[in-house]
Design a protein around this motif. Structure first.
Motif, PDB file in Angstrom:
ATOM      1  N   ARG A 308       0.825  -1.216   0.000  1.00 31.87           N
ATOM      2  CA  ARG A 308       0.000   0.000   0.000  1.00 31.87           C
ATOM      3  C   ARG A 308       0.855   1.261   0.000  1.00 31.87           C
ATOM      4  O   ARG A 308       0.580   2.230  -0.728  1.00 31.87           O
ATOM      5  CB  ARG A 308      -0.902  -0.045   1.240  1.00 31.87           C
ATOM      6  N   TYR A 309       1.924   1.259   0.762  1.00 35.50           N
ATOM      7  CA  TYR A 309       2.819   2.410   0.851  1.00 35.50           C
ATOM      8  C   TYR A 309       3.491   2.693  -0.492  1.00 35.50           C
ATOM      9  O   TYR A 309       3.565   3.856  -0.929  1.00 35.50           O
ATOM     10  CB  TYR A 309       3.857   2.154   1.945  1.00 35.50           C
ATOM     11  N   ARG A 310       3.989   1.663  -1.158  1.00 35.53           N
ATOM     12  CA  ARG A 310       4.635   1.861  -2.456  1.00 35.53           C
ATOM     13  C   ARG A 310       3.661   2.417  -3.489  1.00 35.53           C
ATOM     14  O   ARG A 310       4.002   3.296  -4.277  1.00 35.53           O
ATOM     15  CB  ARG A 310       5.224   0.541  -2.954  1.00 35.53           C
ATOM     16  N   ARG A 311       2.452   1.863  -3.489  1.00 34.11           N
ATOM     17  CA  ARG A 311       1.449   2.305  -4.467  1.00 34.11           C
ATOM     18  C   ARG A 311       1.081   3.767  -4.253  1.00 34.11           C
ATOM     19  O   ARG A 311       1.064   4.571  -5.207  1.00 34.11           O
ATOM     20  CB  ARG A 311       0.206   1.411  -4.355  1.00 34.11           C
ATOM     21  N   ILE A 316       1.016   9.707  -5.311  1.00 29.91           N
ATOM     22  CA  ILE A 316       0.961  11.044  -4.707  1.00 29.91           C
ATOM     23  C   ILE A 316       2.229  11.844  -4.977  1.00 29.91           C
ATOM     24  O   ILE A 316       2.167  13.020  -5.335  1.00 29.91           O
ATOM     25  CB  ILE A 316       0.702  10.924  -3.186  1.00 29.91           C
ATOM     26  N   TYR A 317       3.394  11.215  -4.837  1.00 32.44           N
ATOM     27  CA  TYR A 317       4.651  11.944  -5.002  1.00 32.44           C
ATOM     28  C   TYR A 317       5.195  11.896  -6.416  1.00 32.44           C
ATOM     29  O   TYR A 317       6.057  12.701  -6.787  1.00 32.44           O
ATOM     30  CB  TYR A 317       5.710  11.397  -4.039  1.00 32.44           C
ATOM     31  N   PRO A 322      11.774   5.225  -1.545  1.00 37.46           N
ATOM     32  CA  PRO A 322      13.118   4.791  -1.150  1.00 37.46           C
ATOM     33  C   PRO A 322      13.093   3.383  -0.599  1.00 37.46           C
ATOM     34  O   PRO A 322      12.035   2.812  -0.305  1.00 37.46           O
ATOM     35  CB  PRO A 322      13.510   5.816  -0.079  1.00 37.46           C
ATOM     36  N   SER A 323      14.262   2.800  -0.453  1.00 39.97           N
ATOM     37  CA  SER A 323      14.354   1.428   0.052  1.00 39.97           C
ATOM     38  C   SER A 323      13.959   1.395   1.520  1.00 39.97           C
ATOM     39  O   SER A 323      14.327   2.274   2.297  1.00 39.97           O
ATOM     40  CB  SER A 323      15.774   0.892  -0.120  1.00 39.97           C
ATOM     41  N   SER A 324      13.204   0.364   1.876  1.00 40.35           N
ATOM     42  CA  SER A 324      12.758   0.230   3.261  1.00 40.35           C
ATOM     43  C   SER A 324      13.803  -0.448   4.125  1.00 40.35           C
ATOM     44  O   SER A 324      13.890  -0.202   5.318  1.00 40.35           O
ATOM     45  CB  SER A 324      11.452  -0.571   3.313  1.00 40.35           C
ATOM     46  N   GLU A 332      17.097  -8.052   5.044  1.00 38.83           N
ATOM     47  CA  GLU A 332      17.187  -6.789   4.319  1.00 38.83           C
ATOM     48  C   GLU A 332      16.863  -6.992   2.857  1.00 38.83           C
ATOM     49  O   GLU A 332      17.257  -7.973   2.237  1.00 38.83           O
ATOM     50  CB  GLU A 332      18.599  -6.204   4.455  1.00 38.83           C
ATOM     51  N   GLU A 333      16.147  -6.006   2.286  1.00 40.09           N
ATOM     52  CA  GLU A 333      15.851  -5.979   0.849  1.00 40.09           C
ATOM     53  C   GLU A 333      15.486  -4.552   0.496  1.00 40.09           C
ATOM     54  O   GLU A 333      15.206  -3.729   1.359  1.00 40.09           O
ATOM     55  CB  GLU A 333      14.740  -6.940   0.490  1.00 40.09           C
TER      56      GLU A 333
END
Length: 335
Positions: A308-311, A316-317, A322-324, A332-333
């Motif tokens: 949801r955050y990536r979408r 919006i931006y 950025p990488s989480s 890590e990924e």
């Protein structure tokens, strides 16, 4: 009449002026025979070339020029102009040598001491820091100044503007007198200031909303990042000046698996009678006691929230998020 030595002959000939020996009637032109005689006398050798015919004045000028010319370079190449050119060239060479000497002396820079080098380095860092802070303040944005939203603040601003400070009194004494005056105000005056404060709240909210909509969500996000950086550079004393800008359009970051577990435990009501510190300590112990299969539920919720955050970030931006740094299994990924 003067005597002269012929250029190509071995005898001395006598120079004479033909124009003066001839009568006026014959001064205009000479025949071929007279020209030939003059040429033979001057050169001393027979001429095979044809004698040109023309005005006497031009022929005599050529004969005189040939007879008086000296051997060697022509006058055009043996005059003073040649010497002047050489002198100017030497002057240029001298001036050039002087310039090179100056350059050679100026190229030798004075070596700095270790203390001077360190001071120069620190001055460069300070200048870079000032430039960074200046740019960050521009990016941080400044919301509109708020009107007083408390009754006492509204009354104080009005009274302090209407009561000038007397000479000989300090600013602290002046403020104390205004404060004492407000405390002695009747109730209806205090009620009026309370109404002014409520009206200011509504006006401030409208002004802030208009200012917020005049910027894109990406600009607000960058402004908050600049404000965090300013708080780090300026220290704790200035941290309250640059608070985060509240905007409902900003994308909410994905909650971590532990944050999702903590939220579920608080909503259950089990920590209702505990303080915040006790509830946090109790939830941490419970999280450590869970098995990997029990934690998988919260890892799955985190994965869905990350999608949801990536979408929303792209929508919006208008750019990639950025990488989480972590995936749903804790390794890590790139987000």
């Amino acid at each position: 009449m003067p005597f002269m030595l012929a250029r190509r002959g071995r005898c001395i000939v006598r120079q004479f002026r033909l124009r003066e020996t001839l009568p006026l009637s014959t001064r205009v032109s000479l025949g071929p025979r007279h020209i030939r005689r003059v040429s033979l006398a001057a050169n001393g050798l027979p001429s095979k070339r044809a004698v040109p015919t023309g005005p006497v004045r031009s022929i005599l000028s050529q004969i005189q020029a040939n007879s008086y010319a000296t051997a060697g370079r022509p006058k055009a190449h043996t005059g003073r102009a040649k010497a002047s050119t050489g002198s100017s060239g030497s002057k240029k060479a001298k001036s050039g040598s002087k310039k090179t000497g100056k350059k050679a002396t100026s190229s030798k820079k004075k070596e700095l001491t270790p203390e001077e080098k360190e001071a120069k380095k620190e001055a460069k860092k300070a200048k870079a820091l000032r430039e960074e802070i200046k740019q960050l303040k521009v990016t941080a944005l400044q919301p509109p100044k708020k009107l007083p939203q408390a009754a006492f603040t509204a009354a104080f601003q009005e009274k302090i503007a209407a009561t000038p400070k007397e000479e000989g009194k300090s600013q602290v004494q002046h403020f104390k007198e205004v404060t004492d005056e407000i405390k002695e105000l009747p109730s209806y005056e205090l009620e009026r200031y309370a109404q002014v404060a409520e009206a200011n709240k509504a006006e401030n909210a409208a002004a802030y909303d208009a200012w917020l909509k005049s910027h894109t969500p990406l600009q607000i996000k960058e402004a908050n990042a600049a404000r965090r950086r300013l708080n780090q550079l300026l220290g704790d004393t200035k941290s309250r000046k640059y608070r985060q800008i509240s905007d409902d359009r900003l994308v909410k970051r994905a909650a971590s698996p532990y944050a999702l577990f903590l939220k579920e435990r608080y909503e259950s009501g089990d920590f209702r009678h505990m303080s915040v510190q006790e509830a946090g300590s109790r939830a941490g112990e419970e999280w450590k006691g869970l098995t990997e299969s029990e934690k998988q539920k919260f890892y799955q919720l985190y994965k869905e929230d990350s999608e949801r955050y990536r979408r929303e970030y792209r929508e919006i931006y208008g750019e990639e998020p950025p990488s989480s740094g972590k995936n749903t299994s804790g390794s890590e990924e790139s987000a």
